[in-house]
Each structure stands twice: as C-alpha cells, then as structure tokens.
Scaffold this active site. Structure first.
Site, short mmCIF file in Angstrom:
data_model
loop_
_atom_site.label_atom_id
_atom_site.label_comp_id
_atom_site.label_asym_id
_atom_site.label_seq_id
_atom_site.Cartn_x
_atom_site.Cartn_y
_atom_site.Cartn_z
N GLY A 158 0.84 -1.21 0.00
CA GLY A 158 0.00 0.00 0.00
C GLY A 158 0.87 1.25 0.00
O GLY A 158 0.42 2.33 -0.37
N GLY A 159 2.13 1.09 0.46
CA GLY A 159 3.10 2.18 0.38
C GLY A 159 2.71 3.42 1.16
O GLY A 159 1.92 3.37 2.12
N THR A 160 3.25 4.55 0.75
CA THR A 160 2.98 5.83 1.41
C THR A 160 1.49 6.13 1.36
O THR A 160 0.89 6.55 2.35
CB THR A 160 3.75 6.95 0.68
OG1 THR A 160 5.12 6.59 0.62
CG2 THR A 160 3.61 8.29 1.40
N ILE A 192 7.77 20.13 3.37
CA ILE A 192 8.31 20.93 2.25
C ILE A 192 8.44 20.10 0.97
O ILE A 192 9.00 20.55 -0.02
CB ILE A 192 9.67 21.54 2.61
CG1 ILE A 192 10.64 20.45 3.06
CG2 ILE A 192 9.54 22.62 3.67
CD1 ILE A 192 12.08 20.84 2.96
N GLY A 193 7.92 18.87 1.00
CA GLY A 193 7.96 18.05 -0.21
C GLY A 193 8.58 16.70 0.04
O GLY A 193 8.92 16.36 1.17
N ARG A 194 8.73 15.94 -1.03
CA ARG A 194 9.26 14.59 -0.91
C ARG A 194 10.34 14.35 -1.96
O ARG A 194 10.35 14.99 -3.01
CB ARG A 194 8.13 13.56 -1.05
CG ARG A 194 7.12 13.69 0.08
CD ARG A 194 5.99 12.72 -0.06
NE ARG A 194 6.37 11.33 0.10
CZ ARG A 194 6.54 10.70 1.26
NH1 ARG A 194 6.36 11.36 2.39
NH2 ARG A 194 6.86 9.43 1.30
N ALA A 211 -0.70 9.48 -6.28
CA ALA A 211 -0.99 8.05 -6.25
C ALA A 211 -1.59 7.56 -7.56
O ALA A 211 -1.20 6.50 -8.07
CB ALA A 211 -1.93 7.76 -5.10
N HIS A 231 -29.69 17.67 -12.20
CA HIS A 231 -29.98 18.85 -11.37
C HIS A 231 -30.70 18.41 -10.10
O HIS A 231 -31.60 17.59 -10.18
CB HIS A 231 -30.84 19.83 -12.15
CG HIS A 231 -31.27 21.01 -11.34
ND1 HIS A 231 -30.40 22.06 -11.07
CD2 HIS A 231 -32.44 21.29 -10.70
CE1 HIS A 231 -31.04 22.95 -10.32
NE2 HIS A 231 -32.27 22.50 -10.07
P1 FAD Z 1 5.18 4.75 -2.34
O1 FAD Z 1 3.75 4.84 -2.06
O2 FAD Z 1 6.12 5.59 -1.55
O3 FAD Z 1 5.57 3.22 -2.21
C1 FAD Z 1 6.89 2.76 -2.27
C2 FAD Z 1 7.02 1.52 -1.43
O4 FAD Z 1 8.31 0.97 -1.63
C3 FAD Z 1 6.92 1.78 0.07
O5 FAD Z 1 5.94 0.94 0.63
C4 FAD Z 1 8.30 1.47 0.62
O6 FAD Z 1 8.25 0.90 1.90
C5 FAD Z 1 8.80 0.46 -0.41
N1 FAD Z 1 10.27 0.38 -0.54
C6 FAD Z 1 11.14 1.40 -0.74
N2 FAD Z 1 12.40 0.92 -0.92
C7 FAD Z 1 12.30 -0.43 -0.81
C8 FAD Z 1 13.25 -1.49 -0.91
N3 FAD Z 1 14.53 -1.27 -1.19
N4 FAD Z 1 12.80 -2.74 -0.72
C9 FAD Z 1 11.50 -3.01 -0.46
N5 FAD Z 1 10.57 -2.04 -0.37
C10 FAD Z 1 10.96 -0.78 -0.57
N6 FAD Z 1 -1.31 11.41 -3.56
C11 FAD Z 1 -2.54 11.51 -4.11
O7 FAD Z 1 -2.71 11.22 -5.29
N7 FAD Z 1 -3.62 11.94 -3.38
C12 FAD Z 1 -3.49 12.30 -2.08
O8 FAD Z 1 -4.47 12.69 -1.45
C13 FAD Z 1 -2.21 12.21 -1.48
N8 FAD Z 1 -2.03 12.54 -0.18
C14 FAD Z 1 -0.80 12.41 0.38
C15 FAD Z 1 -0.63 12.78 1.71
C16 FAD Z 1 0.60 12.66 2.32
C17 FAD Z 1 0.77 13.03 3.77
C18 FAD Z 1 1.71 12.15 1.57
C19 FAD Z 1 3.04 11.99 2.20
C20 FAD Z 1 1.55 11.80 0.24
C21 FAD Z 1 0.31 11.93 -0.36
N9 FAD Z 1 0.10 11.60 -1.71
C22 FAD Z 1 -1.13 11.74 -2.27
C23 FAD Z 1 1.21 11.11 -2.56
C24 FAD Z 1 1.13 9.57 -2.72
O9 FAD Z 1 1.16 8.98 -1.45
C25 FAD Z 1 2.30 9.08 -3.56
O10 FAD Z 1 2.31 9.79 -4.79
C26 FAD Z 1 2.18 7.59 -3.86
O11 FAD Z 1 2.15 6.85 -2.68
C27 FAD Z 1 3.37 7.14 -4.72
O12 FAD Z 1 3.30 5.77 -4.94
P2 FAD Z 1 4.63 4.92 -5.19
O13 FAD Z 1 4.19 3.49 -5.33
O14 FAD Z 1 5.43 5.51 -6.25
O15 FAD Z 1 5.50 5.09 -3.85
#
Ligand code: FAD
Length: 564
Positions: free
Chosen positions: A142-144, A366-368, A413, A537
């Site tokens: 599910g990640g971030t 301030i970002g990611r 996401a 509507h």
């Molecule tokens: P991630 O979701 O970061 O997933 C990467 C995964 O890789 C993680 O689970 C991590 O543990 C795993 N990982 C990393 N390195 C390794 C490794 N070497 N081995 C094994 N596992 C590893 N986006 C939206 O579209 N709508 C929103 O409302 C929104 N709200 C947000 C609110 C917050 C507070 C934050 C921080 C972000 C938000 N985002 C939102 C952004 C969104 O969460 C990300 O754009 C999205 O999660 C990116 O998906 P991803 O799969 O690229 O990375």
C-alpha cells in the site's frame, strides 16, 4: 516493436470506415502527429495522424478499401522491420527454444521492488497478463498512499468535516444540547489504523487471488539484475523499481529536534498539540493544517512562496487562503525559516526579517524526494536525484523500469497507478505504451476542496490565445441548499477551437468534479461539445457545465454579458 495503425472508431455507431487516400507510401519516413491518410465514416471524413515517428513499413489496406473499426491497416516501425503475417510465429527455432528454457529458469517474469500504488498496480496488471510476479516490500503493502499519505490524511479530514458540520448545525436549525466537543486522539488514530488495515489487507487479498508472491524485506538489486532480500536471491526477466519517495529535509540549525515532525510522525500523535507550526504550505501542509486546526491546535503556516499551494491557479489559492484564515489559521507567506530553537519543551521558529513563531510542535512539509535504497549498485542514471526514465518508463538499463514517485514526474498516487500499469504492459508485452500524464487531475482535500487539471490561467496565457469561463458556486442550486457557496469552477479553453486546456475548481465536491474535467480533456472534448451534454440537477457538477457555457458566453445562470 512496430506501432499498429488502426481504423479508428469515430462514434458509437461507426462499424467500419473507408480509406480514401494514403498520404504516405510504404518506406516513407513519418513524424508523430503527421497526417498519414484520410478516412471516411458514414458521417464524416477525417485525417488520421501518425501515433509514432518512424518508417511507414507496411500498408495492409489500400485506398478505397472498407475496413471494420479497430482493424490494423498498417504499421510504423524501424526501417527494415518485418511485421504482419511475417511476424506470426510458425515453429519455435532451436535458438528460441534455448532462450525460452533460460527464461523459464528465472524465478519470476517480473520482480517489483516496493508495494505502493506503482508497485502493487504493476504486479496485479502483470499477473493479469499471465506473468509470474514477485513483490518485495520493506514496510507494508500500500506504500505511502495507504499507510502514511492519501488515506490516513483523508480519514483525519473526514473528522475535521464532521466537526465543521457540528459547528454549522445550529445555523441550519439543528440544536445540539451541548455544542462542546473534544477530540480523542487515541480513538482517532485507531480509526485511521483500521481504515489502513482494511485497505492493505485488500491488497494482500488481491495478491493471493492473482497468485502474486509478496515477501517482506529490503530488496537490493545487484548489477547483474539479481535481487537480494536478506540472504535470498531472486531472478527475473524484468525488474521494476517502485520504491517511491520519502520526506524531504532541510539543512537548517535545529531541524533535528524531536518536536519537528514529519507527516509520518504527525499521523501517529496521540495528543493534539496546543500550537502547531507548519513549515511548507503545499498540499500536505494545508490539509494537515485544516485537520489539526479543527482538532483544536493553533496553527501557523509558514510558506516561502507568496501564496499557499503555489501549484494551484492563483485565484483558487486566494480563496483557499481566505477560507483557512477565516477558521483561525495564521498564514505567513513569503516567509523563510532560518533556524529552529528548542527551549523548555517548545520550539521557536526563526524567520528571516519577521517575528519569531513559538509553537509546541512543528510539521515539516516541504515536499518529498525519491527513495533510492536498494538501487545503489545498479548504475541507474539520475536526474536531480530522481531515476531518469524514457517514455516507456524504462531506465537507462534495459529491462529495468521505474514507475511512480521514484522518477519524480508526477508524485501522485493515481499517476503512480497509471505508470505501474503501463510498466506491466511494456515489461510483459514489449515496450509499446508511452506515458501520457497531461490530463492527470490533482486535488486538495481542504474545506472547501480544490480540484485542478491542465494549465493554470497564467501558464495558459503564456502559450495560447484563450477564453476563460467561470461559474461561482453561489449560483449553483445544490451549493446554496448545502450552504457551501464559497468558490468557483474556472474553465480555460483555446479561443479558436474551444479545446479545454485547464480546469480549476475550489468548492464542494471539487475532488470529484475534477475527474469529469480530466476525462473531457483526455478525450479532447471541446466546450461546445460539453454544451450538448445534460448534467443532472441539482448537482455541484452543473457548475462545470455552466463554466463551459460561460466560455461560449452562453451560461444560463449568469447575467447577460456586455461586449462578450
Ligand atoms: P510509495 O507509495 O512511496 O511506495 C513505495 C514503497 O516501496 C513503500 O511501501 C516502501 O516501503 C517500499 N520500498 C522502498 N524501498 C524499498 C526497498 N529497497 N525494498 C523493499 N521495499 C521498498 N497522492 C494523491 O494522489 N492523493 C493524495 O491525497 C495524497 N495525499 C498524500 C498525503 C501525504 C501526507 C503524503 C506523504 C503523500 C500523499 N500523496 C497523495 C502522494 C502519494 O502517497 C504518492 O504519490 C504515492 O504513494 C506514490 O506511490 P509509489 O508506489 O510511487 O510510492
């Protein structure tokens, strides 16, 4: 791999089309967007553009032939490339057999590192295409997004909305005996954790149903593309780096204080801080400002730029600021944080040329930045710390792809979903799908919400001759009935053709309505075509319809315009 030229379906009723004339002949070089041929349906004639740059290597259907829709009529590819009948497999040659045996000797067809939106989407799509997929995840699938981002913040913002509704109830004739409320943060965090668990369990269930293996641990990719997790080694034909992103830090004195929280930390707080300084007034900053303000914190946003959520259209940003300030949130724009001092359990935020801000806790938003752990040995080409990918989402190494936040193209996401899906298709079926993210919508879940897609008015003016249509929610029946009249829908269209270049919404259901706008843009539907549609509507989305009409000077629920 050659690009197919197909007979397009120009309308729901179209079954076949006739080729009037090829404008190019076999062997001609063509550029993407160049006119290839003219076709005719029972309703209209149309020129068909090339979808790729290359050589017109084969014409399958000649001038005058009538062809069913979606049938291949030709190919664009590399000079000398063989396509069509010739590419159909007849019998497997000896060298191909050897290649196949070696392929099967690999543990998986595809290994995905990271189980976030990009990674899990990629794995599921690859499995749908018949691939044996392995996902390696170091924290939780599910990640971030599911664990520390989109979903937890929206769970908190739902609570904030309930609180606003309680405060609002009296105004609408609902008398609550005791209007006082307190927020139980233990319960709030538990609710959030349960929501997260439901969703992450859902992903695990999907993995099981598709036969996708998932292991827990840090995946490390060696330079021979072997993937190591602890002491185990795995091999695959294709590797996907979907490691996402992590919180960006600034290097200023005092930043290491335990009272300075990241968005990950603040979502675990079991007590509402009396005062909260938010460093960075972008999307995450304003959403969490809204949530903690309604939970009872005195919130101050410190933003370096001259407005909050600088990625928004300027007018939208102004309305948002007014709304946040009306709720008691203090906003300091054009403000640079120089240092932080921790004293007696409190923080002093020292700003350049401005008064200090003293708070109990601070949120750093301030970002990611991309998370590159596990990719260090691979020799990936980076660009400003992000993994560089081509239009197929492939890195500089053949067979290694990098979708999602890790490539920094669009850190959302749903953009990660699309990139993950595209990578699965390219990795399994050969590179053929190019990334297209221009009509990706974005939303900010403040109250009122924000939805945006395409160019802002300022950016559009720099490039095009535009017409702007605007409709305020103050003129929308459902918004008036709901007492949610703050905000507007703004549609920016190309003056000549009426093509929609951008839509910006602040107001009720903006995060939902923007999906309609994104679909209109992706389908290249013009404002006069929108005018022919019927919107239910009373709905909030009628405001989008009226804003499109306003581009044409024909909005019914706006006063007559002089000189339009
Ligand atoms: P991630 O979701 O970061 O997933 C990467 C995964 O890789 C993680 O689970 C991590 O543990 C795993 N990982 C990393 N390195 C390794 C490794 N070497 N081995 C094994 N596992 C590893 N986006 C939206 O579209 N709508 C929103 O409302 C929104 N709200 C947000 C609110 C917050 C507070 C934050 C921080 C972000 C938000 N985002 C939102 C952004 C969104 O969460 C990300 O754009 C999205 O999660 C990116 O998906 P991803 O799969 O690229 O990375």
């Amino acid at each position: 791999m050659a690009t197919e030229i197909i007979m397009p379906k120009l309308g729901v009723d179209m079954q076949e089309g006739q080729i009037i004339e090829w404008k190019k002949k076999e062997g001609d070089e063509v550029k993407e967007g160049e006119i290839l041929l003219e076709i005719m349906s029972d309703k209209t004639n149309m020129e068909l553009e090339a979808e790729a740059t290359g050589t017109l290597i084969k014409i399958l259907k000649k001038d005058g032939e009538t062809v069913p829709v979606t049938e291949v009529i030709g190919y664009i590819g590399k000079k000398g490339e063989v396509v069509g009948e010739e590419t159909k497999p007849t019998e497997v040659k000896e060298e191909e057999k050897e290649e196949k045996t070696e392929k099967n000797a690999k543990d998986y067809d595809i290994i995905v590192i990271g189980g976030g939106p990009a990674g899990y989407y990629c794995a599921i799509r690859a499995a749908q295409l018949g691939a044996r997929a392995l996902v390696i995840e170091k924290i939780e699938v599910g990640g971030t997004c599911l664990n520390r981002g989109c979903i937890p913040t929206k769970t908190y913002l739902k609570n904030a909305e309930i609180i606003e509704n309680i405060q609002h109830a009296k105004k609408r004739g609902i008398i609550l005996k005791d209007e006082k409320y307190t927020v139980d943060m233990d319960k709030t965090v538990d609710v959030k954790n349960n929501v997260v668990k439901t969703l992450t369990n859902g992903i695990k269930g999907l993995f099981r149903s598709y036969g996708i293996d998932c292991i827990h641990g840090v995946g490390k990719v060696l330079n021979d593309k072997t993937v190591v997790v602890d002491d185990k080694k795995f091999t695959a034909d294709k590797i996907v780096i979907a490691t996402g992103s992590k919180v960006s830090k600034i290097n200023i004195p005092g930043i290491e204080s335990k009272l300075v929280l990241t968005s990950d930390d603040i979502l675990e707080l079991r007590q509402v801080p009396e005062s909260l300084g938010i460093i960075g007034g972008g999307v995450v900053g304003v959403e969490l400002a809204q949530a903690f303000n309604s939970f009872g914190s005195n919130v101050t946003i410190i933003e370096m730029s001259d407005r909050v959520v600088p990625s928004c259209d300027e007018e939208v940003s102004q309305v948002l600021r007014k709304s946040l300030e009306s709720k008691g949130i203090k906003i300091l724009t054009s403000s640079k944080l120089n240092s932080i001092e921790e004293k007696e359990g409190r923080l002093t935020l020292k700003l350049e040329g401005k008064e200090d801000v003293v708070v109990d806790k601070a949120l750093l938003s301030i970002g990611r930045v991309p998370e590159l752990e596990g990719t260090e040995d691979l020799g990936l080409t980076l660009e400003r710390g992000r993994i560089k990918v081509d239009e197929y989402m492939q890195t500089n190494i053949e067979g290694v792809y990098a979708p999602g936040d890790v490539n920094g193209i669009k850190m959302l996401a749903h953009a990660a979903f699309r990139m993950g899906e595209l990578v699965a298709e390219n990795a399994i079926k050969g590179n053929h799908r190019k990334v297209k993210l221009a009509s990706t919508p974005a939303a900010v879940y403040t109250m009122p919400e924000i939805g945006m897609v395409g160019l802002t008015e300022t950016k559009a003016r720099e490039k095009y001759d535009i017409s702007v249509g605007k409709f305020n929610f103050a003129g929308n029946g459902r918004a008036i009935a709901s007492d949610e009249t703050a905000g507007f829908v703004k549609v920016i269209a190309d003056k000549k053709y009426g093509e929609i270049l951008g839509v910006h919404i602040i107001g009720p259901a903006a995060a939902e309505i923007i999906n309609e706008a994104a679909t209109l843009m992706e389908m290249e539907i013009t404002v006069d075509e929108v005018a022919k549609t019927i919107h239910g509507h009373p709905t909030f989305s009628e405001a989008l319809y009226e804003a499109c009409l306003d581009v044409l000077g024909e909005a019914i629920h706006l006063p007559k315009k002089i000189n339009k």
